[in-house]
Design a protein around this motif. Structure first.
Motif, mmCIF file in Angstrom:
data_model
loop_
_atom_site.group_PDB
_atom_site.id
_atom_site.type_symbol
_atom_site.label_atom_id
_atom_site.label_comp_id
_atom_site.label_asym_id
_atom_site.label_seq_id
_atom_site.Cartn_x
_atom_site.Cartn_y
_atom_site.Cartn_z
ATOM 1 N N ASP A 87 36.705 -35.017 -53.387
ATOM 2 C CA ASP A 87 36.092 -35.942 -54.340
ATOM 3 C C ASP A 87 35.887 -37.358 -53.826
ATOM 4 N N THR A 88 36.272 -37.635 -52.572
ATOM 5 C CA THR A 88 36.254 -39.019 -52.088
ATOM 6 C C THR A 88 35.541 -39.131 -50.751
ATOM 7 N N ALA A 89 34.546 -40.030 -50.699
ATOM 8 C CA ALA A 89 33.876 -40.390 -49.444
ATOM 9 C C ALA A 89 33.937 -41.910 -49.329
ATOM 10 N N VAL A 90 34.291 -42.398 -48.138
ATOM 11 C CA VAL A 90 34.423 -43.836 -47.921
ATOM 12 C C VAL A 90 33.622 -44.247 -46.697
ATOM 13 N N ASP A 91 33.261 -45.515 -46.641
ATOM 14 C CA ASP A 91 32.610 -46.066 -45.458
ATOM 15 C C ASP A 91 33.585 -45.939 -44.285
ATOM 16 N N TYR A 92 33.115 -45.473 -43.155
ATOM 17 C CA TYR A 92 33.994 -45.256 -41.999
ATOM 18 C C TYR A 92 34.729 -46.530 -41.582
ATOM 19 N N LYS A 93 34.163 -47.694 -41.885
ATOM 20 C CA LYS A 93 34.795 -48.963 -41.513
ATOM 21 C C LYS A 93 36.078 -49.225 -42.282
ATOM 22 N N LYS A 94 36.308 -48.498 -43.360
ATOM 23 C CA LYS A 94 37.537 -48.643 -44.137
ATOM 24 C C LYS A 94 38.671 -47.790 -43.575
ATOM 25 N N LEU A 95 38.365 -46.975 -42.586
ATOM 26 C CA LEU A 95 39.370 -46.125 -41.947
ATOM 27 C C LEU A 95 39.889 -46.807 -40.683
ATOM 28 N N LYS A 96 41.158 -46.623 -40.402
ATOM 29 C CA LYS A 96 41.778 -47.224 -39.218
ATOM 30 C C LYS A 96 42.338 -46.127 -38.320
ATOM 31 N N PRO A 97 42.253 -46.328 -37.002
ATOM 32 C CA PRO A 97 42.810 -45.330 -36.084
ATOM 33 C C PRO A 97 44.334 -45.333 -36.122
ATOM 34 N N ILE A 98 44.926 -44.229 -35.722
ATOM 35 C CA ILE A 98 46.380 -44.067 -35.659
ATOM 36 C C ILE A 98 46.790 -44.182 -34.199
ATOM 37 N N ALA A 99 47.653 -45.141 -33.897
ATOM 38 C CA ALA A 99 48.114 -45.340 -32.518
ATOM 39 C C ALA A 99 48.980 -44.169 -32.074
ATOM 40 N N LEU A 100 48.820 -43.770 -30.819
ATOM 41 C CA LEU A 100 49.657 -42.714 -30.259
ATOM 42 C C LEU A 100 51.058 -43.243 -30.015
ATOM 43 N N THR A 101 52.038 -42.498 -30.471
ATOM 44 C CA THR A 101 53.451 -42.859 -30.309
ATOM 45 C C THR A 101 54.229 -41.615 -29.903
ATOM 46 N N ALA A 102 55.476 -41.819 -29.489
ATOM 47 C CA ALA A 102 56.342 -40.687 -29.156
ATOM 48 C C ALA A 102 56.506 -39.765 -30.361
ATOM 49 N N GLU A 103 56.590 -40.323 -31.551
ATOM 50 C CA GLU A 103 56.717 -39.514 -32.767
ATOM 51 C C GLU A 103 55.498 -38.614 -32.956
ATOM 52 N N TRP A 104 54.304 -39.155 -32.716
ATOM 53 C CA TRP A 104 53.097 -38.342 -32.850
ATOM 54 C C TRP A 104 53.078 -37.226 -31.821
ATOM 55 N N PHE A 105 53.473 -37.518 -30.583
ATOM 56 C CA PHE A 105 53.476 -36.467 -29.570
ATOM 57 C C PHE A 105 54.420 -35.342 -29.969
ATOM 58 N N ASP A 119 21.684 -44.936 -45.411
ATOM 59 C CA ASP A 119 20.860 -46.005 -44.844
ATOM 60 C C ASP A 119 21.665 -47.152 -44.256
ATOM 61 N N GLU A 120 22.803 -47.456 -44.832
ATOM 62 C CA GLU A 120 23.569 -48.617 -44.387
ATOM 63 C C GLU A 120 24.739 -48.296 -43.468
ATOM 64 N N SER A 121 25.325 -47.119 -43.595
ATOM 65 C CA SER A 121 26.525 -46.824 -42.844
ATOM 66 C C SER A 121 26.759 -45.321 -42.789
ATOM 67 N N VAL A 122 27.935 -44.949 -42.310
ATOM 68 C CA VAL A 122 28.346 -43.551 -42.288
ATOM 69 C C VAL A 122 29.457 -43.387 -43.318
ATOM 70 N N LEU A 123 29.266 -42.443 -44.226
ATOM 71 C CA LEU A 123 30.288 -42.126 -45.219
ATOM 72 C C LEU A 123 31.113 -40.965 -44.703
ATOM 73 N N VAL A 124 32.428 -41.095 -44.838
ATOM 74 C CA VAL A 124 33.353 -40.076 -44.361
ATOM 75 C C VAL A 124 34.063 -39.479 -45.568
ATOM 76 N N LYS A 125 33.983 -38.177 -45.678
ATOM 77 C CA LYS A 125 34.640 -37.481 -46.781
ATOM 78 C C LYS A 125 36.083 -37.216 -46.376
ATOM 79 N N ILE A 126 37.040 -37.696 -47.206
ATOM 80 C CA ILE A 126 38.459 -37.556 -46.881
ATOM 81 C C ILE A 126 39.185 -36.598 -47.824
ATOM 82 N N ASP A 127 38.545 -36.224 -48.898
ATOM 83 C CA ASP A 127 39.009 -35.147 -49.767
ATOM 84 C C ASP A 127 37.795 -34.671 -50.561
#
Length: 135
Positions: A38-56, A28-36
């Motif tokens: 046993d664990t689901a968190v509010d999507y707002k607690k997750l942060k995006p990963i910036a693209l870098t040369a290392e990631w490529f 009702d209030e938000s979107v819960l994201v399951k990350i393992d």
């Protein structure tokens, strides 16, 4: 980052840990994201990963071109991504048939790749779940 940008298998940061999305649930209030299992968190607690040369590099891209104003990474036989080193960033993003699709974060690149190929973007080098540095 909006919840509508997220899909299964996206990698994001939760605190200092890189986590995959393995499930999502709208309450009702938000979107819960399951990350393992046993664990689901509010999507707002997750942060995006910036693209870098290392990631490529981890994704199998190879640096194909470098000049004073651009760096290009190629995923052999698939696609290209350009970093525009100029301040206006006009020629930056995922290059698709001569057009740039803007994306600054790993989950955005994963989504674009999946949309265009129907396959997941594979990570060639295993990423420890507790990795804290991304550059």
């Amino acid at each position: 980052m909006e919840a509508t940008e997220l899909r299964l298998n996206n990698l994001l940061m939760y605190g200092d840990t890189i986590v995959p999305i393995i499930g999502m649930e709208n309450n009702d209030e938000s979107v819960l994201v399951k990350i393992d299992p046993d664990t689901a968190v509010d999507y707002k607690k997750l942060k995006p990963i910036a693209l870098t040369a290392e990631w490529f590099s981890k994704l199998g891209f190879k640096e194909a071109y470098r000049s004073h104003n651009r760096v290009r990474f190629d995923l052999p036989n698939y696609c290209r991504y350009d970093f525009d080193l100029d301040s206006n960033k006009i020629l930056e993003g995922f290059l698709f048939f001569g057009n740039y699709i803007k994306c600054n974060y790993l989950h955005q690149l994963q989504n674009i790749y999946f949309t265009l190929t129907g396959e997941e973007l594979k990570i060639e080098h295993k990423i420890p779940r507790n990795q804290t540095t991304l550059s």
